[in-house]
Write an enzyme that holds these catalytic residues in place. Sequence first.
Site, short mmCIF file in Angstrom:
data_model
loop_
_atom_site.label_atom_id
_atom_site.label_comp_id
_atom_site.label_asym_id
_atom_site.label_seq_id
_atom_site.Cartn_x
_atom_site.Cartn_y
_atom_site.Cartn_z
N VAL A 44 0.85 -1.19 0.00
CA VAL A 44 0.00 0.00 0.00
C VAL A 44 0.88 1.24 0.00
O VAL A 44 1.85 1.33 0.76
CB VAL A 44 -0.93 -0.01 1.24
CG1 VAL A 44 -1.50 1.37 1.51
CG2 VAL A 44 -2.05 -1.03 1.08
N LYS A 107 11.45 5.04 14.09
CA LYS A 107 11.99 5.40 15.42
C LYS A 107 11.12 6.42 16.15
O LYS A 107 10.98 6.37 17.36
CB LYS A 107 13.43 5.89 15.33
CG LYS A 107 13.61 7.09 14.46
CD LYS A 107 15.06 7.45 14.29
CE LYS A 107 15.23 8.48 13.20
NZ LYS A 107 14.92 8.02 11.85
N GLY A 189 22.65 13.52 -0.24
CA GLY A 189 21.36 12.94 0.17
C GLY A 189 21.37 12.40 1.60
O GLY A 189 20.42 11.75 2.02
N GLU A 192 18.65 16.17 5.01
CA GLU A 192 17.54 16.75 4.24
C GLU A 192 17.92 18.14 3.80
O GLU A 192 18.53 18.90 4.55
CB GLU A 192 16.30 16.84 5.13
CG GLU A 192 15.44 15.61 5.07
CD GLU A 192 14.17 15.82 5.87
OE1 GLU A 192 13.55 16.88 5.73
OE2 GLU A 192 13.84 14.91 6.63
N ASP A 204 17.23 12.94 15.78
CA ASP A 204 17.30 11.55 15.30
C ASP A 204 18.06 10.69 16.32
O ASP A 204 17.60 9.61 16.71
CB ASP A 204 18.00 11.55 13.93
CG ASP A 204 18.26 10.16 13.39
OD1 ASP A 204 17.35 9.60 12.77
OD2 ASP A 204 19.37 9.63 13.62
N LYS A 208 16.71 7.52 18.88
CA LYS A 208 17.37 6.21 18.92
C LYS A 208 17.84 5.91 20.35
O LYS A 208 17.73 4.78 20.82
CB LYS A 208 18.57 6.20 17.95
CG LYS A 208 18.12 6.24 16.49
CD LYS A 208 19.29 6.53 15.56
CE LYS A 208 18.85 6.54 14.10
NZ LYS A 208 19.88 7.13 13.21
N GLY A 305 20.52 3.48 4.79
CA GLY A 305 20.64 2.89 3.45
C GLY A 305 19.63 1.77 3.29
O GLY A 305 19.23 1.12 4.26
N1 HSE Z 1 19.34 10.23 9.25
C1 HSE Z 1 19.86 9.10 9.94
C2 HSE Z 1 21.36 9.18 10.01
C3 HSE Z 1 19.48 7.80 9.32
O1 HSE Z 1 21.97 10.09 9.45
O2 HSE Z 1 21.95 8.33 10.67
C4 HSE Z 1 18.07 7.41 9.65
O3 HSE Z 1 17.87 7.34 11.02
#
Ligand code: HSE
Length: 434
Positions: A44, A107, A189, A192, A204, A208, A305
């Site tokens: 989906v 996450k 890439g 962002e 981020d 985690k 990745g």
């Molecule tokens: N943006 C994260 C990083 C990867 O640079 O480790 C996805 O959590």
Amino acid sequence: MNENINIGIIGYGYIASGVYSLLDKQKDYIAKKIGKKLNVTKVVEKDSGKLEPLKGRAGVSVSNNASDIIEDESIDIVVELVGGIVPAYDFVSKALANGKYVVTANKDLIANKGKKLFEVAEKNNVDILFEASVCGGIPIIGPLKSSLASNNIEKIVGIVNGTTNYILTRMEKDKLSFDEALKMAQDLGYAEKANPSSDIEGYDAACKLAILSSIAFNFRVVLEDVYREGITKITPDDIENAKELGYKIKLLAIGMEKDGEIIVKVHPALIPRGHILASIEDTYNAIYVYGNYVGQIMSYGRGAGDAPTASSIVGDIIKIARNYDRDKKGIIYGCTCFENKKIKAQDEDISKFYILIDVLDKPGVLAKIAKVFGDNSVSIKSMIQKQSAEGNIARLIFITHEVVNKNYYKSINEVAGLDEVIKVLNSIRVEDLE
Ligand code: HSE
């Protein structure tokens, strides 16, 4: 043998196509290994363009409506790869309520809504697995919940964000400014373009860390519990100074238990160049765990990745599939937060600091600064003075002993207010890791 396990994927972007491709290419290998066939029968995705590569493929139907998977009785495992909390929370809780196992890489969802989702899963005798939500391809959640489960985990120290590690690596190796290195990360890439704050401001990494700490310390840690500082204020000067002092600057995620309290923090830190974490470069991640029986271990690898992340997602699918019984479902790990603990207030925590200050180079200035530190119980470990190109300005680099953070914050405000102090350029924590 060769029972069919049906999988529905909700959200078909970069990671999901990696999962589809892995399951397609490794299908026979996995079937031989586990005695069951893993079939993606439904996908989906709201953006129909992303579904084009799947159209016409045998055995898989596509749509733009998550209910087509969540309400389908033939689907055994739902893989949620939508990301974010809305509408992912709704999809996942409904899938669990319908007795489906869920695998997710999300996450934000686990760090913010984990507790509620575990409750729904438990009530329905299924489970939600989320190995890929922390450091992509690196196995750490499964090991913490199983192989390391007998240990009291004393401390976790991780480099858990590849983008910031890449930026800091480029700043050191190529002598780039933060902005130049960020632009490189964006062009490749990693970060962002529109809003890189999730990575560079440490959100981020904090998500985690909340997930890892909840498992390590058996106590629900949420994103708001984590003290957070990003890397935007790090300059090439800081990196060079750190090098001269025998350190590298890394963005660390640290979770630890001390005197019954949990400390959770994400911040840049000077770490000894000889420590193994200092050798983690570019986009690589590593997580160092201190357990009371295992001692010190480190997991290292690719934290992002499509292929590494798919490896973790399919690992979770296999974990579920191996023991899958449609008529008698069961919890694999379930929620492991069974203890009640307290998060230590950041002000009360203890740190060592590297401090960079520009001052007027005249008699008595150092004594005045030292007095402010002394009056606030901030003990200086070492000090270097560098002469600025302008003759009457000196650049001072201090390293402190361990100080209570609130004392340090008060002292540095007072130092900044001294007439002879031109600018407090930076304060960065120092972690002399064992
Ligand atoms: N943006 C994260 C990083 C990867 O640079 O480790 C996805 O959590």
